[in-house]
Write a protein that holds these residues in place. Structure first.
Motif, PDB file in Angstrom:
ATOM      1  N   ARG A  89       0.837  -1.206   0.000  1.00 17.69           N
ATOM      2  CA  ARG A  89       0.000   0.000   0.000  1.00 17.69           C
ATOM      3  C   ARG A  89       0.874   1.259   0.000  1.00 17.69           C
ATOM      4  NH1 ARG A  89      -5.205   0.296  -1.023  1.00 17.69           N
ATOM      5  NH2 ARG A  89      -5.946   1.285   0.892  1.00 17.69           N
ATOM      6  N   VAL A  90       1.989   1.212   0.723  1.00 18.72           N
ATOM      7  CA  VAL A  90       2.904   2.364   0.729  1.00 18.72           C
ATOM      8  C   VAL A  90       3.581   2.500  -0.633  1.00 18.72           C
ATOM      9  CG1 VAL A  90       4.970   3.367   1.764  1.00 18.72           C
ATOM     10  CG2 VAL A  90       3.293   2.203   3.214  1.00 18.72           C
ATOM     11  N   LEU A  91       4.095   1.392  -1.167  1.00 18.82           N
ATOM     12  CA  LEU A  91       4.748   1.431  -2.475  1.00 18.82           C
ATOM     13  C   LEU A  91       3.779   1.913  -3.557  1.00 18.82           C
ATOM     14  CD1 LEU A  91       7.247   0.889  -4.196  1.00 18.82           C
ATOM     15  CD2 LEU A  91       6.539  -1.518  -4.350  1.00 18.82           C
ATOM     16  N   ASN A  92       2.528   1.520  -3.452  1.00 18.39           N
ATOM     17  CA  ASN A  92       1.514   1.968  -4.405  1.00 18.39           C
ATOM     18  C   ASN A  92       1.428   3.493  -4.437  1.00 18.39           C
ATOM     19  OD1 ASN A  92      -1.483   2.989  -4.649  1.00 18.39           O
ATOM     20  ND2 ASN A  92      -1.439   1.067  -5.798  1.00 18.39           N
ATOM     21  N   ARG A  93       1.506   4.126  -3.278  1.00 17.57           N
ATOM     22  CA  ARG A  93       1.388   5.591  -3.230  1.00 17.57           C
ATOM     23  C   ARG A  93       2.663   6.301  -3.668  1.00 17.57           C
ATOM     24  NH1 ARG A  93       0.983   7.399   1.511  1.00 17.57           N
ATOM     25  NH2 ARG A  93       1.208   5.471   2.686  1.00 17.57           N
ATOM     26  N   GLN A  94       3.766   5.563  -3.798  1.00 16.42           N
ATOM     27  CA  GLN A  94       4.982   6.156  -4.348  1.00 16.42           C
ATOM     28  C   GLN A  94       4.960   6.177  -5.879  1.00 16.42           C
ATOM     29  OE1 GLN A  94       8.013   3.748  -2.006  1.00 16.42           O
ATOM     30  NE2 GLN A  94       8.895   5.795  -1.765  1.00 16.42           N
ATOM     31  N   VAL A  95       4.118   5.343  -6.494  1.00 13.36           N
ATOM     32  CA  VAL A  95       4.097   5.223  -7.951  1.00 13.36           C
ATOM     33  C   VAL A  95       3.817   6.554  -8.647  1.00 13.36           C
ATOM     34  CG1 VAL A  95       2.913   4.182  -9.926  1.00 13.36           C
ATOM     35  CG2 VAL A  95       3.577   2.765  -7.991  1.00 13.36           C
ATOM     36  N   PRO A  96       2.747   7.286  -8.304  1.00 14.44           N
ATOM     37  CA  PRO A  96       2.497   8.532  -9.039  1.00 14.44           C
ATOM     38  C   PRO A  96       3.592   9.576  -8.839  1.00 14.44           C
ATOM     39  CG  PRO A  96       0.973   8.317  -7.193  1.00 14.44           C
ATOM     40  CD  PRO A  96       1.673   7.000  -7.341  1.00 14.44           C
ATOM     41  N   ALA A  97       4.196   9.618  -7.642  1.00 12.03           N
ATOM     42  CA  ALA A  97       5.287  10.563  -7.407  1.00 12.03           C
ATOM     43  C   ALA A  97       6.494  10.232  -8.274  1.00 12.03           C
ATOM     44  CB  ALA A  97       5.676  10.558  -5.927  1.00 12.03           C
ATOM     45  N   LEU A  98       6.826   8.950  -8.368  1.00  9.56           N
ATOM     46  CA  LEU A  98       7.957   8.531  -9.194  1.00  9.56           C
ATOM     47  C   LEU A  98       7.666   8.790 -10.660  1.00  9.56           C
ATOM     48  CD1 LEU A  98      10.711   7.166  -9.482  1.00  9.56           C
ATOM     49  CD2 LEU A  98       9.536   4.944  -9.455  1.00  9.56           C
ATOM     50  N   GLU A  99       6.463   8.478 -11.096  1.00 14.45           N
ATOM     51  CA  GLU A  99       6.114   8.668 -12.501  1.00 14.45           C
ATOM     52  C   GLU A  99       6.132  10.150 -12.879  1.00 14.45           C
ATOM     53  OE1 GLU A  99       3.004   6.722 -15.673  1.00 14.45           O
ATOM     54  OE2 GLU A  99       2.393   6.865 -13.578  1.00 14.45           O
ATOM     55  N   ASP A 100       5.602  11.002 -12.020  1.00 14.73           N
ATOM     56  CA  ASP A 100       5.620  12.447 -12.296  1.00 14.73           C
ATOM     57  C   ASP A 100       7.050  12.968 -12.374  1.00 14.73           C
ATOM     58  OD1 ASP A 100       2.873  12.449 -12.311  1.00 14.73           O
ATOM     59  OD2 ASP A 100       2.645  13.368 -10.330  1.00 14.73           O
ATOM     60  N   TRP A 101       7.908  12.477 -11.497  1.00 18.89           N
ATOM     61  CA  TRP A 101       9.315  12.898 -11.492  1.00 18.89           C
ATOM     62  C   TRP A 101       9.994  12.492 -12.791  1.00 18.89           C
ATOM     63  CZ3 TRP A 101      13.529  10.316  -7.952  1.00 18.89           C
ATOM     64  CH2 TRP A 101      14.726  11.042  -8.051  1.00 18.89           C
ATOM     65  N   ILE A 102       9.805  11.256 -13.211  1.00 20.06           N
ATOM     66  CA  ILE A 102      10.400  10.779 -14.455  1.00 20.06           C
ATOM     67  C   ILE A 102       9.946  11.622 -15.639  1.00 20.06           C
ATOM     68  CG2 ILE A 102      10.424   8.848 -16.095  1.00 20.06           C
ATOM     69  CD1 ILE A 102      10.313   6.982 -13.626  1.00 20.06           C
ATOM     70  N   GLU A 103       8.655  11.895 -15.713  1.00 22.04           N
ATOM     71  CA  GLU A 103       8.124  12.650 -16.842  1.00 22.04           C
ATOM     72  C   GLU A 103       8.635  14.090 -16.840  1.00 22.04           C
ATOM     73  OE1 GLU A 103       3.896  12.178 -16.649  1.00 22.04           O
ATOM     74  OE2 GLU A 103       3.969  10.071 -17.275  1.00 22.04           O
ATOM     75  N   ALA A 104       8.808  14.672 -15.645  1.00 25.70           N
ATOM     76  CA  ALA A 104       9.336  16.036 -15.555  1.00 25.70           C
ATOM     77  C   ALA A 104      10.788  16.096 -16.018  1.00 25.70           C
ATOM     78  CB  ALA A 104       9.207  16.554 -14.125  1.00 25.70           C
ATOM     79  N   VAL A 105      11.599  15.114 -15.612  1.00 24.11           N
ATOM     80  CA  VAL A 105      12.996  15.078 -16.038  1.00 24.11           C
ATOM     81  C   VAL A 105      13.075  14.843 -17.540  1.00 24.11           C
ATOM     82  CG1 VAL A 105      15.159  13.786 -15.860  1.00 24.11           C
ATOM     83  CG2 VAL A 105      13.888  14.349 -13.796  1.00 24.11           C
ATOM     84  N   ASP A 106      12.260  13.939 -18.053  1.00 21.38           N
ATOM     85  CA  ASP A 106      12.264  13.635 -19.485  1.00 21.38           C
ATOM     86  C   ASP A 106      11.913  14.868 -20.316  1.00 21.38           C
ATOM     87  OD1 ASP A 106      12.257  11.611 -21.744  1.00 21.38           O
ATOM     88  OD2 ASP A 106      10.204  12.351 -21.897  1.00 21.38           O
ATOM     89  N   ALA A 107      10.981  15.665 -19.835  1.00 21.27           N
ATOM     90  CA  ALA A 107      10.579  16.871 -20.572  1.00 21.27           C
ATOM     91  C   ALA A 107      11.679  17.922 -20.587  1.00 21.27           C
ATOM     92  CB  ALA A 107       9.310  17.453 -19.959  1.00 21.27           C
ATOM     93  N   LYS A 108      12.465  17.966 -19.510  1.00 23.24           N
ATOM     94  CA  LYS A 108      13.528  18.970 -19.408  1.00 23.24           C
ATOM     95  C   LYS A 108      14.813  18.521 -20.083  1.00 23.24           C
ATOM     96  CE  LYS A 108      16.374  21.384 -15.976  1.00 23.24           C
ATOM     97  NZ  LYS A 108      16.720  21.481 -14.531  1.00 23.24           N
ATOM     98  N   SER A 109      15.206  17.271 -19.850  1.00 24.66           N
ATOM     99  CA  SER A 109      16.461  16.738 -20.370  1.00 24.66           C
ATOM    100  C   SER A 109      16.315  15.234 -20.527  1.00 24.66           C
ATOM    101  CB  SER A 109      17.619  17.053 -19.413  1.00 24.66           C
ATOM    102  OG  SER A 109      18.805  16.416 -19.827  1.00 24.66           O
ATOM    103  N   PRO A 110      16.089  14.746 -21.740  1.00 27.34           N
ATOM    104  CA  PRO A 110      15.771  13.326 -21.924  1.00 27.34           C
ATOM    105  C   PRO A 110      16.913  12.357 -21.661  1.00 27.34           C
ATOM    106  CG  PRO A 110      15.945  14.437 -24.047  1.00 27.34           C
ATOM    107  CD  PRO A 110      16.028  15.502 -23.008  1.00 27.34           C
ATOM    108  N   ARG A 111      18.118  12.846 -21.406  1.00 28.28           N
ATOM    109  CA  ARG A 111      19.225  11.954 -21.054  1.00 28.28           C
ATOM    110  C   ARG A 111      19.220  11.766 -19.538  1.00 28.28           C
ATOM    111  NH1 ARG A 111      24.919  12.897 -23.635  1.00 28.28           N
ATOM    112  NH2 ARG A 111      25.093  14.315 -21.871  1.00 28.28           N
TER     113      ARG A 111
END
Length: 408
Positions: free
Chosen positions: A262-284
């Motif tokens: 249940r805790v790991l489940n709630r980390q998923v959207p935070a991790l996904e948002d972080w990945i997408e933000a980094v990808d938009a700024k610098s895809p490497r």
């Protein structure tokens, strides 16, 4: 008077004159490692731990189950609560107690009297020797650390290499956090670090008085080969690791009712948002660390997009949270590598002789843009052993460093 040059004359006139061709320098090889150092703190941190555990007679805050019990008995729960109260009293409060390693942190002892500062110094010496080997033998220039207390312990275990490396860490309200060390010469601009506190979700979101959170993430941006590259260090919630049952470890998806899942489940959207933000700024970018999840098992599953979430929605689309932050995600890998962006796991090609400890938890993941820079068709990484003395009481670490060379 007009002059007209024939094609032959024009060719003769331009002979020997060539258009400069831009020279593209080859990628720069950079050694990268992820290393969970198992409750690594300074000698002063350990001295506080030792004093506390001696005062509370090495009690355990986790209720112990007897053989055959599926849940702890009321007596075991009461014993654990008394232990927690004694530790809080020693530390000056529950928040202060979270900054001290628990009494069961350092493995390998046969009795409490073997947990001495001298034995802890051997653990630090093992960490120092392991890191020296990573740098000197394996050419590692960027290290993502997990289970560390502070930036000071990183400088301590860098030893003779401390002067040539920069260090940063993510401040946290508990002992364990994440950190980076990188060779100053690898980047053309000073490294930029940023904590990702959104990953530090509450252990119990339904309790307004809860202040216990899991570990934050940490981003490090370096400029290598004239271009930015971001390293993303994670240490996700433990105890929800297996998609397939393995011995005492049950098979679980992220919609499981188990508290850790249940805790790991709630980390998923935070991790996904972080990945997408980094990808938009610098895809490497590189995502690495202790995932506490067998994402290799998940990746081996053949799933239709509608199977990734309990509500059947597309994992590339919005992931709706309920009032406490839970999402419909069942699988971590299919959520973060949903095509927006596409990610690539770096498989483990070998396990060096003498390498023991946890397997399947530590991973290195590359962005699509970074994978395209690699000159070999097959990406590989390997695990190397930690340095331990014979009969070392407190083991150097229960994880082996995972390493690879990236072309950047």
């Amino acid at each position: 008077m007009k002059f007209r040059l024939s094609a032959l004359a024009l060719l003769s006139a331009t002979a020997g004159c060539t258009t400069p061709v831009a020279q593209v320098s080859p990628p720069v090889p950079v050694g990268v490692a992820s290393f969970n150092m198992a409750w690594a703190g300074t000698e002063a941190d350990f001295t506080t731990h030792l004093a506390m555990c001696t005062a509370v007679e090495w009690c355990d805050t986790r209720p112990r189950r007897k053989q055959g019990e599926t849940t702890p008995s009321p007596e075991a729960i009461a014993t654990a609560r008394r232990c927690e109260a004694a530790i809080d009293q020693f530390a000056g409060g529950a928040r202060q107690a979270m900054q001290i390693a628990p009494c069961n942190a350092y493995k390998g002892r046969n009795a409490a009297d073997t947990v001495t500062l001298a034995n802890y110094q051997k653990k630090l010496a093992g960490l120092r020797a392991t890191i020296a080997s990573l740098i000197e033998k394996d050419g590692v220039q960027v290290i993502a650390f997990q289970e560390v207390k502070s930036d000071q312990v990183i400088r301590d275990v860098l030893g003779v290499h401390a002067a040539t490396f920069d260090v940063c860490y993510a401040p946290h309200n508990a002992f364990q956090t994440v950190a980076f060390a990188w060779n100053k010469a690898v980047t053309q601009k000073p490294g930029q670090c940023a904590s990702r506190t959104e990953l530090a979700v509450a252990e119990d979101p339904a309790n307004p008085a809860n202040f216990r959170t899991v570990r934050p993430g940490l981003a490090l941006e370096l400029t290598i080969h004239g271009q930015p590259v971001t390293f993303m260090n994670v240490h996700l919630k433990s105890s929800c690791a297996n998609l397939k049952a393995n011995g005492p470890f049950p098979a679980r998806t992220l919609d499981d009712a188990d508290a850790a899942c249940r805790v790991l489940n709630r980390q998923v959207p935070a991790l996904e948002d972080w990945i997408e933000a980094v990808d938009a700024k610098s895809p490497r970018f590189v995502l690495l660390g202790d995932f506490n999840r067998r994402i290799d098992e998940e990746a081996a599953e053949t799933l239709a997009p509608m199977q990734v979430r309990t509500d059947g929605s597309d994992p590339a689309g919005p992931n709706k949270k309920d009032g406490l932050g839970y999402v419909a995600s069942k699988y971590l890998w299919q959520e973060i590598s949903d095509g927006k962006p596409t990610l690539h796991q770096v498989p483990l090609s070998s396990l060096d002789t003498g390498c023991k400890g946890f397997t399947g938890l530590d991973h290195i993941v590359l962005s699509d843009a970074l994978k395209a820079l690699q000159t070999t068709a097959t990406l590989t990484s390997r695990k190397v052993p930690v340095v331990n003395e014979p009969r070392q009481v407190i083991e150097t670490s229960d994880h082996c460093p995972r390493i690879m060379t990236l072309n950047l």
